[in-house]
Design a protein around this motif. Structure first.
Motif, PDB file in Angstrom:
ATOM      1  N   MET A   1      46.753   5.463 -25.140  1.00 40.17           N
ATOM      2  CA  MET A   1      47.333   5.136 -26.423  1.00 40.17           C
ATOM      3  C   MET A   1      46.371   6.211 -27.578  1.00 40.17           C
ATOM      4  O   MET A   1      45.393   6.821 -27.183  1.00 40.17           O
ATOM      5  N   VAL A   2      46.858   6.418 -28.672  1.00 42.10           N
ATOM      6  CA  VAL A   2      46.513   7.411 -29.660  1.00 42.10           C
ATOM      7  C   VAL A   2      45.938   6.700 -30.993  1.00 42.10           C
ATOM      8  O   VAL A   2      46.870   5.587 -31.105  1.00 42.10           O
ATOM      9  N   TYR A   3      44.884   6.833 -31.735  1.00 42.49           N
ATOM     10  CA  TYR A   3      44.509   6.133 -32.918  1.00 42.49           C
ATOM     11  C   TYR A   3      44.002   7.433 -33.707  1.00 42.49           C
ATOM     12  O   TYR A   3      43.538   8.262 -33.229  1.00 42.49           O
ATOM     13  N   ARG A   4      44.217   6.975 -35.087  1.00 47.60           N
ATOM     14  CA  ARG A   4      43.340   7.958 -36.039  1.00 47.60           C
ATOM     15  C   ARG A   4      41.993   7.315 -36.524  1.00 47.60           C
ATOM     16  O   ARG A   4      41.873   6.286 -36.615  1.00 47.60           O
ATOM     17  N   ARG A   5      41.038   8.176 -36.618  1.00 45.17           N
ATOM     18  CA  ARG A   5      39.688   7.566 -37.011  1.00 45.17           C
ATOM     19  C   ARG A   5      39.224   8.588 -38.230  1.00 45.17           C
ATOM     20  O   ARG A   5      39.416   9.799 -38.277  1.00 45.17           O
ATOM     21  N   CYS A   6      38.597   7.897 -39.155  1.00 44.05           N
ATOM     22  CA  CYS A   6      38.131   8.475 -40.497  1.00 44.05           C
ATOM     23  C   CYS A   6      36.591   9.040 -40.144  1.00 44.05           C
ATOM     24  O   CYS A   6      35.861   8.326 -39.582  1.00 44.05           O
ATOM     25  N   GLY A   7      36.699  10.109 -40.721  1.00 47.58           N
ATOM     26  CA  GLY A   7      34.981  10.780 -40.446  1.00 47.58           C
ATOM     27  C   GLY A   7      34.057  10.762 -41.638  1.00 47.58           C
ATOM     28  O   GLY A   7      33.013  11.089 -41.655  1.00 47.58           O
ATOM     29  N   CYS A   8      34.690   9.981 -42.929  1.00 45.58           N
ATOM     30  CA  CYS A   8      33.881   9.812 -44.019  1.00 45.58           C
ATOM     31  C   CYS A   8      32.702   9.067 -43.962  1.00 45.58           C
ATOM     32  O   CYS A   8      32.558   8.167 -43.180  1.00 45.58           O
ATOM     33  N   GLY A  30      41.706  12.495 -41.756  1.00 44.43           N
ATOM     34  CA  GLY A  30      40.948  11.929 -40.529  1.00 44.43           C
ATOM     35  C   GLY A  30      41.616  12.712 -39.303  1.00 44.43           C
ATOM     36  O   GLY A  30      42.387  13.405 -39.753  1.00 44.43           O
ATOM     37  N   SER A  31      40.914  12.288 -38.312  1.00 43.78           N
ATOM     38  CA  SER A  31      41.586  13.137 -37.037  1.00 43.78           C
ATOM     39  C   SER A  31      42.129  12.180 -36.043  1.00 43.78           C
ATOM     40  O   SER A  31      41.668  10.877 -36.005  1.00 43.78           O
ATOM     41  N   TRP A  32      42.825  12.398 -35.090  1.00 44.96           N
ATOM     42  CA  TRP A  32      43.379  11.520 -34.088  1.00 44.96           C
ATOM     43  C   TRP A  32      42.495  11.682 -32.802  1.00 44.96           C
ATOM     44  O   TRP A  32      42.107  12.574 -32.373  1.00 44.96           O
ATOM     45  N   TYR A  33      42.659  10.471 -32.162  1.00 42.07           N
ATOM     46  CA  TYR A  33      41.706  10.223 -30.646  1.00 42.07           C
ATOM     47  C   TYR A  33      42.878   9.563 -29.581  1.00 42.07           C
ATOM     48  O   TYR A  33      43.932   9.359 -30.274  1.00 42.07           O
ATOM     49  N   GLN A  46      38.603   5.081 -14.518  1.00 41.96           N
ATOM     50  CA  GLN A  46      37.633   5.166 -15.671  1.00 41.96           C
ATOM     51  C   GLN A  46      38.585   5.273 -16.906  1.00 41.96           C
ATOM     52  O   GLN A  46      39.706   5.865 -17.053  1.00 41.96           O
ATOM     53  N   ARG A  47      37.824   4.839 -18.075  1.00 38.05           N
ATOM     54  CA  ARG A  47      38.725   5.057 -19.304  1.00 38.05           C
ATOM     55  C   ARG A  47      38.088   6.345 -20.191  1.00 38.05           C
ATOM     56  O   ARG A  47      36.806   6.140 -20.362  1.00 38.05           O
ATOM     57  N   LEU A  48      38.765   7.328 -20.366  1.00 39.75           N
ATOM     58  CA  LEU A  48      38.255   8.412 -20.971  1.00 39.75           C
ATOM     59  C   LEU A  48      38.910   8.543 -22.656  1.00 39.75           C
ATOM     60  O   LEU A  48      39.826   8.038 -22.767  1.00 39.75           O
ATOM     61  N   ARG A  49      38.053   8.828 -23.478  1.00 42.64           N
ATOM     62  CA  ARG A  49      38.309   9.041 -24.883  1.00 42.64           C
ATOM     63  C   ARG A  49      37.972  10.327 -25.298  1.00 42.64           C
ATOM     64  O   ARG A  49      36.889  10.864 -25.024  1.00 42.64           O
ATOM     65  N   ARG A  50      38.675  10.871 -26.133  1.00 44.74           N
ATOM     66  CA  ARG A  50      38.706  12.418 -26.738  1.00 44.74           C
ATOM     67  C   ARG A  50      39.275  12.060 -28.315  1.00 44.74           C
ATOM     68  O   ARG A  50      39.997  11.268 -28.639  1.00 44.74           O
ATOM     69  N   GLY A  51      38.671  13.004 -29.044  1.00 46.06           N
ATOM     70  CA  GLY A  51      38.939  12.833 -30.480  1.00 46.06           C
ATOM     71  C   GLY A  51      38.657  14.255 -31.141  1.00 46.06           C
ATOM     72  O   GLY A  51      38.575  15.479 -30.536  1.00 46.06           O
TER      73      GLY A  51
END
Length: 426
Positions: A1-8, A30-33, A46-51
């Motif tokens: 899955m992909v999702y967007r995350r705000c860095g503010c 924001g940027s996508w993860y 294992q569950r890997l996350r990158r952003g």
């Protein structure tokens, strides 16, 4: 899955706004993860996350690339060093700083896989590792220089970290890279550009590996760049010793005018996915930098100019230093820009990082304690500070020489008086 995350972040607390950010509806904000389930070399899921990806498509492609790189990885029984190293990189990326990951990846690609990649992981021996380093030590860099002892040590650190993880995962029983003897790295001390060194440089091109300007040379450079739009940035690095990634990551919310302090809370680094704000180099690098009134006034003028340039786009979370278009500054650009300015000034050459060394020597020459300099630079240990800055400005040398001479002469006069008194008594 992909999702967007705000860095503010909140302008007051500095905490992430998350769902409270007013710009979440903006498709470019924001940027996508991505998050993906993979099977490691031990057969576990294992569950890997990158952003930090600019678009959802790029994030999906990165997720597919990781899944393909791990697809078909052997389960414990037979695993080559190359397979283990690629797996280790994929899971280590989420735990380490981007710059550290890039160094690990380059070491794996350029040295470890070519020399050790085909060897079964459980068959890797100390002899294999020693042979690899013997071969690497005979190689040369793209500039024609031999691989340095410091580089060999960093390569060994990468291999040791990867194999330590294999031991923890019970994929191998011992780490053959532990305790390996390599040539000791030669510590280079900063050398001051004295008149004799400047004359030799102008005549032959000879220059120290690490050089710092005298106070007169630094003031000449600052006068030369007075009208440069990044003048306040050069000033901060030269007088307060910030790293280039730290100064590029500064935001206006990091400036406390009441306490006259600048907080180093993050750094801006160049990654494969673009520029990324991340924590400072180490825990000790997260620090407060005291500012004098002249520096505060300089930053205030710089802020007013930036507000006029950006208009309604300006906010407290805006980077303190930006490109002409308002974008963040790549630390690599700062190195390139500084090099051009030094060449144009006609001054003896120093690197951008040497300005940080110069800030330390200036502080020592002004009478600052080593503990103060350690805090200024964000060093984890005072031993590093003391070992690096044994070479300081000529003014400090002369004062030390005068103090030593006064001490000896005072003792000599006292001794002479005692001798003369003893003679008169006889």
């Amino acid at each position: 899955m992909v999702y967007r995350r705000c860095g503010c972040a909140d302008a007051v607390t500095g905490k992430r706004l998350g769902n409270r950010c007013a710009r979440l509806a903006d498709p470019a904000h924001g940027s996508w993860y991505f998050a993906v389930q993979v099977t490691d070399v031990s057969g576990r899921r294992q569950r890997l996350r990158r952003g930090g990806f600019p678009t959802a498509g790029v994030a999906r492609q990165a997720a597919r690339d990781i899944a393909q790189s791990l697809e078909g990885a052997p389960v414990t029984g037979y695993c080559t060093v190359a397979q283990w190293l690629r797996y280790w990189l994929s899971v280590a990326e989420q735990r380490i700083r981007p710059t550290t990951y890039k160094a690990y990846r380059d070491h794996v690609r350029l040295f470890l896989v070519p020399y050790l990649g085909l060897i079964p992981l459980r068959g890797l021996s100390r002899r294999h590792v020693v042979r690899m380093f013997s071969s690497v030590a005979q190689r040369h860099t793209r500039y024609g220089k031999p691989i340095s002892a410091a580089t060999l040590e960093r390569i060994r650190a990468t291999l040791r970290a990867a194999l330590n993880e294999a031991v923890r995962e019970d994929v191998m029983h011992d780490n053959p890279a532990r305790g390996l003897r390599l040539p000791s790295p030669r510590h280079v001390h900063p050398m001051v550009w004295t008149p004799r060194r400047v004359a030799a440089w102008r005549r032959t091109g000879e220059r120290p590996a690490v050089a710092v300007w005298t106070i007169e040379q630094l003031t000449e450079f600052l006068a030369f760049v007075r009208d440069d739009r990044l003048f306040a940035l050069w000033w901060l690095i030269a007088l307060r010793g910030l790293r280039r990634a730290e100064v590029a990551g500064l935001r206006w919310i990091d400036l406390d005018t009441d306490r006259r302090e600048l907080t180093i809370a993050c750094q801006l680094v160049h990654t494969d996915h673009g520029l990324l704000l991340c924590p400072p180099k180490s825990a000790s690098s997260q620090r407060g930098i005291a500012l004098d009134l002249d520096t505060l006034r300089l930053l205030y003028r710089h802020e007013q100019v930036q507000r006029d340039e950006l208009g309604i786009d300006w906010s407290p979370s805006t980077p303190m230093f930006t490109r002409e278009n308002g974008g963040a500054i790549d630390p690599n650009y700062l190195t390139h820009r500084f090099h051009k300015l030094v060449m144009a000034s006609g001054l003896p050459p120093v690197r951008l990082h040497d300005l940080r060394h110069g800030a330390a020597t200036l502080a020592l020459a002004a009478g600052a304690d080593l503990r103060v300099v350690q805090g200024l630079l964000g060093h984890a240990s005072i031993v590093l500070t003391a070992d690096t800055y044994t070479s300081v400005l000529p003014q400090l040398y002369r004062e030390s020489a005068r103090a030593t001479a006064r001490l000896v002469l005072k003792a000599a006069r006292k001794t002479a008086r005692k001798v003369n008194n003893a003679r008169r008594g006889t």
